[in-house]
Write an enzyme that holds these catalytic residues in place. Structure first.
Site, PDB file in Angstrom:
ATOM      1  N   ARG A  82       7.262   1.693   1.094  1.00  0.00           N
ATOM      2  CA  ARG A  82       6.425   1.092   0.035  1.00  0.00           C
ATOM      3  C   ARG A  82       7.285   0.400  -1.026  1.00  0.00           C
ATOM      4  O   ARG A  82       7.321  -0.816  -1.131  1.00  0.00           O
ATOM      5  CB  ARG A  82       5.548   2.192  -0.608  1.00  0.00           C
ATOM      6  N   ASP A  83       8.044   1.160  -1.766  1.00  0.00           N
ATOM      7  CA  ASP A  83       8.853   0.609  -2.855  1.00  0.00           C
ATOM      8  C   ASP A  83       9.892  -0.359  -2.298  1.00  0.00           C
ATOM      9  O   ASP A  83      10.223  -1.371  -2.926  1.00  0.00           O
ATOM     10  CB  ASP A  83       9.554   1.777  -3.573  1.00  0.00           C
TER      11      ASP A  83
ATOM     12  N   HIS B 256      12.570   9.331 -10.195  1.00  0.00           N
ATOM     13  CA  HIS B 256      12.441   8.092  -9.401  1.00  0.00           C
ATOM     14  C   HIS B 256      13.409   7.091 -10.038  1.00  0.00           C
ATOM     15  O   HIS B 256      13.055   6.356 -10.948  1.00  0.00           O
ATOM     16  CB  HIS B 256      10.984   7.607  -9.482  1.00  0.00           C
TER      17      HIS B 256
ATOM     18  N   HIS C 113      15.984   4.040  -9.997  1.00  0.00           N
ATOM     19  CA  HIS C 113      16.514   2.822  -9.358  1.00  0.00           C
ATOM     20  C   HIS C 113      18.002   2.720  -9.673  1.00  0.00           C
ATOM     21  O   HIS C 113      18.442   3.058 -10.773  1.00  0.00           O
ATOM     22  CB  HIS C 113      15.719   1.603  -9.836  1.00  0.00           C
TER      23      HIS C 113
ATOM     24  N   CYS D 261      10.722  -3.446  -7.902  1.00  0.00           N
ATOM     25  CA  CYS D 261       9.325  -3.760  -8.240  1.00  0.00           C
ATOM     26  C   CYS D 261       9.196  -5.250  -8.496  1.00  0.00           C
ATOM     27  O   CYS D 261       9.964  -5.814  -9.282  1.00  0.00           O
ATOM     28  CB  CYS D 261       8.873  -2.977  -9.470  1.00  0.00           C
TER      29      CYS D 261
ATOM     30  N   ASN E 157      15.590   1.568  -5.057  1.00  0.00           N
ATOM     31  CA  ASN E 157      15.620   2.981  -5.418  1.00  0.00           C
ATOM     32  C   ASN E 157      16.900   3.583  -4.873  1.00  0.00           C
ATOM     33  O   ASN E 157      17.521   3.035  -3.966  1.00  0.00           O
ATOM     34  CB  ASN E 157      14.403   3.659  -4.783  1.00  0.00           C
TER      35      ASN E 157
HETATM   36  C1  LIG Z   1      -4.515  -3.348 -10.613  1.00  0.00           C
HETATM   37  C2  LIG Z   1      -4.808  -4.745 -10.135  1.00  0.00           C
HETATM   38  C3  LIG Z   1      -5.692  -4.719  -8.887  1.00  0.00           C
HETATM   39  C4  LIG Z   1      -5.561  -5.477 -11.250  1.00  0.00           C
HETATM   40  O1  LIG Z   1      -5.695  -6.849 -10.902  1.00  0.00           O
HETATM   41  P1  LIG Z   1      -6.645  -7.822 -11.705  1.00  0.00           P
HETATM   42  O2  LIG Z   1      -6.394  -9.214 -11.184  1.00  0.00           O
HETATM   43  O3  LIG Z   1      -6.499  -7.592 -13.157  1.00  0.00           O
HETATM   44  O4  LIG Z   1      -8.062  -7.188 -11.375  1.00  0.00           O
HETATM   45  P2  LIG Z   1      -9.276  -7.494 -10.460  1.00  0.00           P
HETATM   46  O5  LIG Z   1      -9.999  -6.215 -10.444  1.00  0.00           O
HETATM   47  O6  LIG Z   1      -9.945  -8.735 -10.953  1.00  0.00           O
HETATM   48  O7  LIG Z   1      -8.702  -7.779  -9.005  1.00  0.00           O
HETATM   49  C5  LIG Z   1      -8.230  -9.040  -8.547  1.00  0.00           C
HETATM   50  C6  LIG Z   1      -8.590  -9.215  -7.087  1.00  0.00           C
HETATM   51  O8  LIG Z   1      -8.005  -8.178  -6.312  1.00  0.00           O
HETATM   52  C7  LIG Z   1      -9.004  -7.384  -5.673  1.00  0.00           C
HETATM   53  N1  LIG Z   1      -8.599  -5.985  -5.725  1.00  0.00           N
HETATM   54  C8  LIG Z   1      -8.514  -5.223  -6.833  1.00  0.00           C
HETATM   55  N2  LIG Z   1      -8.041  -4.006  -6.499  1.00  0.00           N
HETATM   56  C9  LIG Z   1      -7.842  -4.020  -5.175  1.00  0.00           C
HETATM   57  C10 LIG Z   1      -7.363  -3.043  -4.262  1.00  0.00           C
HETATM   58  N3  LIG Z   1      -7.006  -1.838  -4.665  1.00  0.00           N
HETATM   59  N4  LIG Z   1      -7.279  -3.392  -2.962  1.00  0.00           N
HETATM   60  C11 LIG Z   1      -7.636  -4.631  -2.543  1.00  0.00           C
HETATM   61  N5  LIG Z   1      -8.093  -5.602  -3.371  1.00  0.00           N
HETATM   62  C12 LIG Z   1      -8.191  -5.282  -4.668  1.00  0.00           C
HETATM   63  C13 LIG Z   1     -10.292  -7.656  -6.438  1.00  0.00           C
HETATM   64  O9  LIG Z   1     -11.406  -7.449  -5.620  1.00  0.00           O
HETATM   65  C14 LIG Z   1     -10.093  -9.099  -6.828  1.00  0.00           C
HETATM   66  O10 LIG Z   1     -10.367  -9.918  -5.696  1.00  0.00           O
HETATM   67  P3  LIG Z   1     -11.100 -11.346  -5.865  1.00  0.00           P
HETATM   68  O11 LIG Z   1     -12.417 -11.049  -6.492  1.00  0.00           O
HETATM   69  O12 LIG Z   1     -10.199 -12.177  -6.770  1.00  0.00           O
HETATM   70  O13 LIG Z   1     -11.176 -11.866  -4.463  1.00  0.00           O
HETATM   71  C15 LIG Z   1      -3.508  -5.528  -9.843  1.00  0.00           C
HETATM   72  O14 LIG Z   1      -2.820  -5.678 -11.053  1.00  0.00           O
HETATM   73  C16 LIG Z   1      -2.610  -4.838  -8.845  1.00  0.00           C
HETATM   74  O15 LIG Z   1      -2.950  -4.710  -7.680  1.00  0.00           O
HETATM   75  N6  LIG Z   1      -1.413  -4.416  -9.299  1.00  0.00           N
HETATM   76  C17 LIG Z   1      -0.476  -3.695  -8.467  1.00  0.00           C
HETATM   77  C18 LIG Z   1       0.931  -4.182  -8.716  1.00  0.00           C
HETATM   78  C19 LIG Z   1       1.885  -3.385  -7.867  1.00  0.00           C
HETATM   79  O16 LIG Z   1       1.551  -2.940  -6.784  1.00  0.00           O
HETATM   80  N7  LIG Z   1       3.133  -3.219  -8.369  1.00  0.00           N
HETATM   81  C20 LIG Z   1       4.129  -2.490  -7.662  1.00  0.00           C
HETATM   82  C21 LIG Z   1       3.880  -1.005  -7.610  1.00  0.00           C
HETATM   83  S1  LIG Z   1       4.315  -0.136  -9.091  1.00  0.00           S
HETATM   84  C22 LIG Z   1       6.008   0.119  -8.967  1.00  0.00           C
HETATM   85  O17 LIG Z   1       6.626  -0.418  -8.109  1.00  0.00           O
HETATM   86  C23 LIG Z   1       6.663   1.081  -9.882  1.00  0.00           C
HETATM   87  C24 LIG Z   1       6.919   2.437  -9.226  1.00  0.00           C
HETATM   88  C25 LIG Z   1       5.607   3.111  -8.831  1.00  0.00           C
HETATM   89  O18 LIG Z   1       7.668   2.295  -8.032  1.00  0.00           O
HETATM   90  C26 LIG Z   1       7.670   3.376 -10.184  1.00  0.00           C
HETATM   91  C27 LIG Z   1       8.832   2.720 -10.914  1.00  0.00           C
HETATM   92  O19 LIG Z   1       9.831   2.314 -10.285  1.00  0.00           O
HETATM   93  O20 LIG Z   1       8.722   2.620 -12.135  1.00  0.00           O
END
Ligand SMILES: CC(C)(COP(=O)([O-])OP(=O)([O-])OC[C@H]1O[C@@H](n2cnc3c(N)ncnc32)[C@H](O)[C@@H]1OP(=O)([O-])[O-])[C@@H](O)C(=O)NCCC(=O)NCCSC(=O)C[C@@](C)(O)CC(=O)[O-]
Length: 283
Positions: free
Chosen positions: A14-15, A206, A208, A239, A248
């Protein structure tokens, strides 16, 4: 402290893959997870059920979950930012899910398109639905040391949000040093405050390895009682919404350091080689 068991939470699939510029076929992702399943790792984060518009690299999450061969005793986890994600995770048969919040406003906006408070509100119905299904929810808290947009993060802010996420239903909080800004001194300063609010056995690290400090931070955390660490096979990752974030901590390096300190992990280092071979074809 030696003699205890330490759990490595493998987050490479995933990450490690979420910010790659190259397209990785679902079959390769499946082969990577299957190879990791043969190592003795007890927890593998397979993919993310986030918006495919935000993270196209993991748009094939359902296909990957359907394609893996589940090994007995391994828990297969996925990331879920909202109820839509949870529904997709349940349909895919995830063993546990993870919500992710930020300790800084800048990263919250960049990663989730909302404030920290709004992100926690959004998780509330997810916790309710997950509890109804007896699905464990892990919590990530990002930028616990520093944020690429807001600078250093106050330990008190981390403590407040981590305690709130546990209260809401997370079984554990994984402390994300998202951009690898930490070192043993900064981590100690954080834990000095945080451990007054959250016990060590509800925390994971966690880290990096952007600046080569992740292994030293694991050692510091072990001394303070933490026993769960996230790691990424071959150090894959970063990320996409955190400028400057690199991979990581490498799973093998983490295992070697933890083992050298006298802890058991149950992971077969020789068996990790096949997963590393596949990771090398990806990176
Ligand atoms: C939270 C949102 C969805 C808000 O996204 P948004 O654009 O503000 O909200 P939305 O609700 O309007 O959603 C946009 C579109 O996505 C769809 N949608 C909405 N949710 C989903 C879903 N679950 N699965 C599938 N589709 C989805 C939704 O239906 C819509 O589709 P449209 O109407 O435009 O066709 C967006 O910002 C997002 O997906 N963010 C994720 C970003 C991400 O994955 N980042 C990396 C992971 S975090 C990380 O790496 C850190 C970590 C964990 O490792 C720890 C660390 O190192 O610190």
């Amino acid at each position: 402290m030696s003699g205890d068991t330490v759990t490595l939470f493998e987050v490479g699939p995933r990450d490690g893959l979420q910010s790659l510029k190259t397209e990785v076929p679902a079959a390769t992702k499946i082969a990577l997870v299957d190879a990791l399943s043969n190592t003795g790792l007890g927890k593998i984060e397979v993919t993310s059920f986030v918006s495919p518009k935000w993270v196209p690299q993991l748009a094939d999450a359902a296909e990957v979950m359907a394609g893996i061969t589940r090994a007995p005793g391994v828990r297969y986890a996925v990331l879920t930012p909202n109820l839509t994600g949870l529904d997709r995770a349940r349909a895919a048969g995830a063993d546990e899910v993870a919500v992710f919040a930020s300790a800084s406003e800048g990263f919250s906006r960049a990663n989730l398109n909302c404030s920290v408070a709004e992100s926690l509100d959004r998780f509330a119905p997810l916790f309710e639905a997950a509890a109804a299904d007896h699905l464990p929810v892990r919590g990530y808290l990002s930028t616990v040391i520093a944020c690429p947009f807001d600078g250093p993060t106050p330990p008190e802010t981390v403590a407040r949000i981590a305690a709130r996420m546990l209260e809401m239903g997370c079984y554990e909080i994984s402390l994300g040093d998202t951009i690898g800004a930490g070192d043993p001194a900064r981590l100690s300063a954080l834990l000095d405050v945080l451990l007054d609010h959250v016990p060590a056995d509800r925390l994971a690290g966690h880290f990096h390895d952007t600046h080569g400090t992740a292994l030293a931070m694991i050692e510091t955390a072990l001394h303070r009682g933490l026993r769960v660490f996230d790691a990424s096979v071959a150090g894959l990752g970063g990320c996409p919404y955190a400028p400057g974030a690199s991979g990581n901590v490498d799973t093998r390096a983490a295992l070697e350091r933890i083992t050298a300190l006298g802890f058991a992990t149950g992971v077969d280092l020789a068996a990790l080689a096949e997963a590393e071979r596949i990771a090398a074809t990806i990176a």
